[in-house]
Structures are given as C-alpha cells and as structure tokens.
Design a protein around this motif. Structure first.
Motif, short mmCIF file in Angstrom:
data_model
loop_
_atom_site.label_atom_id
_atom_site.label_comp_id
_atom_site.label_asym_id
_atom_site.label_seq_id
_atom_site.Cartn_x
_atom_site.Cartn_y
_atom_site.Cartn_z
N VAL A 47 -26.69 30.62 -27.39
CA VAL A 47 -27.84 29.96 -28.32
C VAL A 47 -29.16 30.59 -28.04
O VAL A 47 -29.79 30.45 -27.06
CB VAL A 47 -27.79 28.31 -28.07
N ASP A 48 -29.76 31.39 -29.15
CA ASP A 48 -31.06 32.03 -28.55
C ASP A 48 -32.09 31.31 -27.94
O ASP A 48 -32.71 31.71 -27.06
CB ASP A 48 -31.66 32.73 -29.84
N GLU A 49 -32.42 30.04 -28.61
CA GLU A 49 -33.39 29.39 -28.13
C GLU A 49 -33.32 28.84 -26.65
O GLU A 49 -34.15 28.79 -25.91
CB GLU A 49 -33.73 28.18 -28.99
N VAL A 50 -31.89 28.42 -26.54
CA VAL A 50 -31.40 27.93 -25.05
C VAL A 50 -31.66 29.17 -24.01
O VAL A 50 -32.07 29.17 -23.07
CB VAL A 50 -30.12 27.26 -25.00
N ARG A 51 -31.16 30.24 -24.54
CA ARG A 51 -31.12 31.33 -23.61
C ARG A 51 -32.49 32.00 -23.22
O ARG A 51 -32.84 32.35 -21.97
CB ARG A 51 -30.02 32.59 -24.23
N THR A 52 -33.39 32.10 -24.25
CA THR A 52 -34.83 32.28 -24.13
C THR A 52 -35.46 31.22 -23.10
O THR A 52 -36.60 31.81 -22.45
CB THR A 52 -35.68 32.45 -25.35
N SER A 53 -35.20 30.01 -23.25
CA SER A 53 -35.91 28.91 -22.32
C SER A 53 -35.43 29.19 -20.82
O SER A 53 -36.23 28.74 -19.96
CB SER A 53 -35.49 27.63 -22.69
N ILE A 54 -34.22 29.74 -20.75
CA ILE A 54 -33.95 29.92 -19.12
C ILE A 54 -34.24 31.38 -18.80
O ILE A 54 -34.03 31.69 -17.61
CB ILE A 54 -32.45 29.42 -18.74
N MET A 55 -33.94 32.38 -19.71
CA MET A 55 -34.08 33.71 -19.46
C MET A 55 -35.10 34.30 -20.38
O MET A 55 -34.69 35.06 -21.68
CB MET A 55 -32.62 34.36 -19.57
N PRO A 56 -36.46 34.22 -20.13
CA PRO A 56 -37.23 34.62 -21.33
C PRO A 56 -37.38 35.86 -21.83
O PRO A 56 -37.68 36.19 -22.87
CB PRO A 56 -38.68 34.42 -20.46
N PHE A 57 -36.73 36.96 -21.05
CA PHE A 57 -36.66 38.36 -21.65
C PHE A 57 -35.68 38.26 -22.91
O PHE A 57 -35.84 39.23 -23.64
CB PHE A 57 -36.18 39.19 -20.59
N ASN A 58 -34.98 37.44 -23.15
CA ASN A 58 -33.94 37.31 -24.20
C ASN A 58 -34.94 37.30 -25.74
O ASN A 58 -34.40 37.67 -26.76
CB ASN A 58 -33.17 35.99 -24.35
N GLU A 59 -36.28 37.04 -25.55
CA GLU A 59 -36.88 37.23 -26.82
C GLU A 59 -37.22 38.48 -27.27
O GLU A 59 -36.97 38.89 -28.46
CB GLU A 59 -38.34 36.49 -26.44
N THR A 60 -36.91 39.44 -26.34
CA THR A 60 -37.01 40.84 -26.46
C THR A 60 -35.84 41.41 -26.82
O THR A 60 -35.68 42.56 -27.60
CB THR A 60 -37.55 41.52 -25.07
N PHE A 61 -34.64 40.82 -26.11
CA PHE A 61 -33.19 41.43 -26.29
C PHE A 61 -32.82 40.35 -26.95
O PHE A 61 -31.71 39.66 -25.92
CB PHE A 61 -32.87 41.85 -24.79
N PRO A 62 -32.68 39.96 -28.02
CA PRO A 62 -31.95 38.51 -28.53
C PRO A 62 -30.55 38.85 -28.59
O PRO A 62 -30.08 40.15 -28.48
CB PRO A 62 -32.67 38.38 -29.93
N LEU A 63 -29.77 37.85 -28.70
CA LEU A 63 -28.44 37.71 -28.55
C LEU A 63 -27.78 38.77 -29.65
O LEU A 63 -26.62 39.38 -29.54
CB LEU A 63 -27.88 36.43 -28.74
N GLU A 64 -28.35 38.72 -30.66
CA GLU A 64 -27.67 39.55 -31.98
C GLU A 64 -27.91 41.32 -31.59
O GLU A 64 -26.81 41.91 -31.66
CB GLU A 64 -28.70 39.33 -33.20
N ASP A 65 -29.11 41.52 -30.83
CA ASP A 65 -29.00 42.82 -30.46
C ASP A 65 -27.91 43.02 -29.25
O ASP A 65 -27.18 44.31 -29.05
CB ASP A 65 -30.39 43.11 -29.81
N LEU A 66 -27.68 42.20 -28.32
CA LEU A 66 -26.86 42.33 -27.16
C LEU A 66 -25.30 42.42 -27.70
O LEU A 66 -24.58 43.26 -27.26
CB LEU A 66 -26.92 41.01 -26.42
N ARG A 67 -24.96 41.32 -28.58
CA ARG A 67 -23.75 41.41 -29.36
C ARG A 67 -23.41 42.74 -29.99
O ARG A 67 -22.46 43.29 -29.86
CB ARG A 67 -23.71 40.40 -30.57
N GLU A 68 -24.42 43.41 -30.71
CA GLU A 68 -24.30 44.69 -31.35
C GLU A 68 -23.71 45.75 -30.06
O GLU A 68 -23.12 46.56 -30.31
CB GLU A 68 -25.47 45.14 -32.11
#
Length: 346
Positions: A225-246
């Motif tokens: 879940v993007d907002e959860v992941r960003t709250s514990i791993m802030p760099f997820n804002e730069t590398f969101p889950l959609e980009d990681l999935r791709e």
C-alpha cells in the motif's frame, strides 16, 4: 593508514601484465600477482612467496593492498558471528555469518551507512559515508569463509547482500565484487548461491535484467500500500510501487527468475486485512516466494512485532493463493546481528 600509492586491486589482470612489461619484466608476472591478490587473498606483497624479493619491493614502491581487518568478532548463543570490519581509512562496516545445520550464509555490507531512510532499520540512521570498493566487499566474504571453515568445519555456501547499505546504490562496485566472487580466478562460487536484496530502485532492477546477471533478487517490500510503505520507507515517494511492479515484471520477462519478497509485519502498521489483500495482489504480478521475517526492535519502540494471529492471517491467505511462504526466525539478536540491527554500536 591512507597513502597516495595506488590500490593494486583496482587494476585488471591486463593492467597488471602491462605494468610488468613496462618495467622490463615478463607479462606472466602479472598473472602470478593477480592470483595472489584474489584466489589466495594475500594481504601483503611479502606473502607472495613465489615472487622474487626485488619484484615484491617494486610492487611495494608503487602499490598498496587496501585489505580489511576484522576489528572485533562477536559470537551469538545460536552460533551466529558478527564481524566489525575495519576498512583501510578507519571506517567500520559489519558483516554476519549465519550458520544452519546444512549451510553457512555470509550477510555482507555494500556501503558505510546507507543511502536510504527506512525508519525501522538501525543502519538507515547512520548517514551514508561512502560506497564500498569491490575488494572490500570481496574481503568480507573471504573473512566469513575462513570463519566458516574454522568454527563449522565447512566452507561458506551462500551470500546475501543484506548487510549495511543499499546495494543498487553502489551498483558497479557490487557487480564487480560478485564477478570476482563467482570467477574461477576468485572464489569460484555459483551465482545461484548469491542473493542481492534491495529496497527497490526500479531503474537499477531493469539494468540488472539488461546486464543478464545470474544471481537472485530479493526485495524488501514490507507493504504493498503506497501510503503505508511511504510512511515507513520514505524513499517510496520517489520510487512508488507502480514503478517497482513494472521493474519486477521487466526483470521476470528478461530473466525468468522468481523474485523473493522480504516482509516484516508490524502491529498497527501493516497487519490489517487490507494490507494482506494488497500484498497478495502484488505477489501475483510476477512469480515469487515470500519470506516473513521476525522483527528485531531497535530501541525506541515505535515498531512492534505483530501478533501471532496477524502473522497466521498473512500465512493462511498467501498459502490459499498458492504463494510459497516461509517464516524466518531471526538469528544473532543477542549481539545485534539480526536483520535491521547493524548499526556499528562497537
């Protein structure tokens, strides 16, 4: 001691051969020295006993071997060994030997500190001071292999890049180190026994696929879940889950190799049914297996291990969806050697 002499292990074999030809010697002398540096892991020119004293003196005039030293070694009640490794410039990183009845795994570091900012990890609280050189990564493996033979009477069987640092933020040096570790002129280990663990840098995952690497890929996911992941791993804002999935879909299309997901479940953070459902959906994008990892607290209590019920919910739902899941109990907690605890307290 920092010196202006060139680190000899930064040279390729061809450059070493050229050096000797330029000195009026035979090119094969470079092969001999290269073998001492890598296969035999010599820490001094003096140790190169089949080379003349004049040649050793010549090497000493021009070069230095910036080898690591195990500064302190701690042994856990469960057999785990943690090394505080001193680098040539006095900086310290940590590496860990993890024994089981059937294998010995080296957990090695790739940076002094870390480039990323995961809130649950002690290493992330250290600022990144520099990347490790290929030989410094290689030396950690050599030291653990030696300890494995000494204390467990068998050679090292596996390597995980799960120590200090984000390996994909030191990509070139990590790849050079793995090339040496897997080369017949180095340690000759199979790349299938090596796993690189990343927090998820999409463009570098694609680069690995393009480069045709042969080792395994693990991703520290911890939330789909993007907002959860960003709250514990802030760099997820730069590398969101959609980009990681791709990037992971690209990896699988190119390599046909499964991805491992490393996943910690915390109380009140990612232990709800919504979190479980999102993770199961993410797992279906590419063939994968899941390692649920026991959490190791890092002092301040913000993150707490989830209840057994929440863990069971994750496991049951993953298994019901035919996703392979293992629960990994942490090793070496009593010496701060477990996942997320490496912080150079020594």
């Amino acid at each position: 001691m920092v010196t202006n002499k060139k680190d000899i292990r930064a040279l390729t074999k061809d450059q070493l051969r050229d050096f000797f030809v330029a000195q009026g010697d035979k090119a094969f002398r470079g092969n001999q020295v290269y073998e001492w540096l890598w296969q035999k892991s010599a820490h001094s020119f003096e140790a190169m006993t089949n080379i003349s004293k004049d040649t050793r003196d010549l090497l000493d005039t021009h070069f230095v071997i910036n080898h690591i030293e195990v500064d302190t070694m701690q042994r856990s009640n469960d057999g785990t060994i943690k090394n505080a490794v001193k680098l040539h410039d006095g900086l310290i990183v940590e590496s860990v030997l993890i024994p089981t009845p059937t294998r010995t795994t080296a957990c090695v570091s790739s940076q002094v500190g870390c480039s990323l900012d995961c809130k649950f990890c002690a290493t992330a609280r250290l600022k990144r001071m520099r990347n490790l050189n290929p030989d410094e990564i290689y030396d950690q493996v050599v030291a653990i292999d030696r300890e494995s033979k000494t204390y467990f009477n068998r050679p090292l069987s596996n390597i995980v890049f799960m120590g200090m640092g984000e390996p994909l933020m030191n990509y070139n040096n990590v790849i050079k180190a793995i090339d040496k570790i897997t080369s017949d002129e180095g340690l000759g280990m199979s790349p299938k026994r090596i796993t690189l663990s990343t927090s998820g840098v999409p463009k570098m995952i694609k680069k690995m696929a393009d480069d045709g690497v042969k080792f395994n890929l693990a991703v520290s996911l911890h939330s789909a879940v993007d907002e959860v992941r960003t709250s514990i791993m802030p760099f997820n804002e730069t590398f969101p889950l959609e980009d990681l999935r791709e990037a992971l879909e690209y990896w699988y299309a190119k390599t046909k190799r499964k991805v491992s997901y490393e996943y910690v479940v915390w109380r009140g953070i990612n232990d709800s049914q919504k979190d479980i459902d999102a993770f199961v959906k993410f797992c279906k994008y590419v063939p994968c297996k899941v390692n649920i990892i026991e959490y190791n607290p890092i002092d301040d209590g913000e993150f707490q291990q989830a209840s057994n019920e929440a863990l069971e919910n994750y496991i049951k739902t993953l298994e019901a969806n035919r996703i392979v899941v293992n629960v990994r109990r942490s090793r070496g907690k009593d010496i701060d050697a477990a996942c997320g605890q490496l912080a150079n307290k020594s």
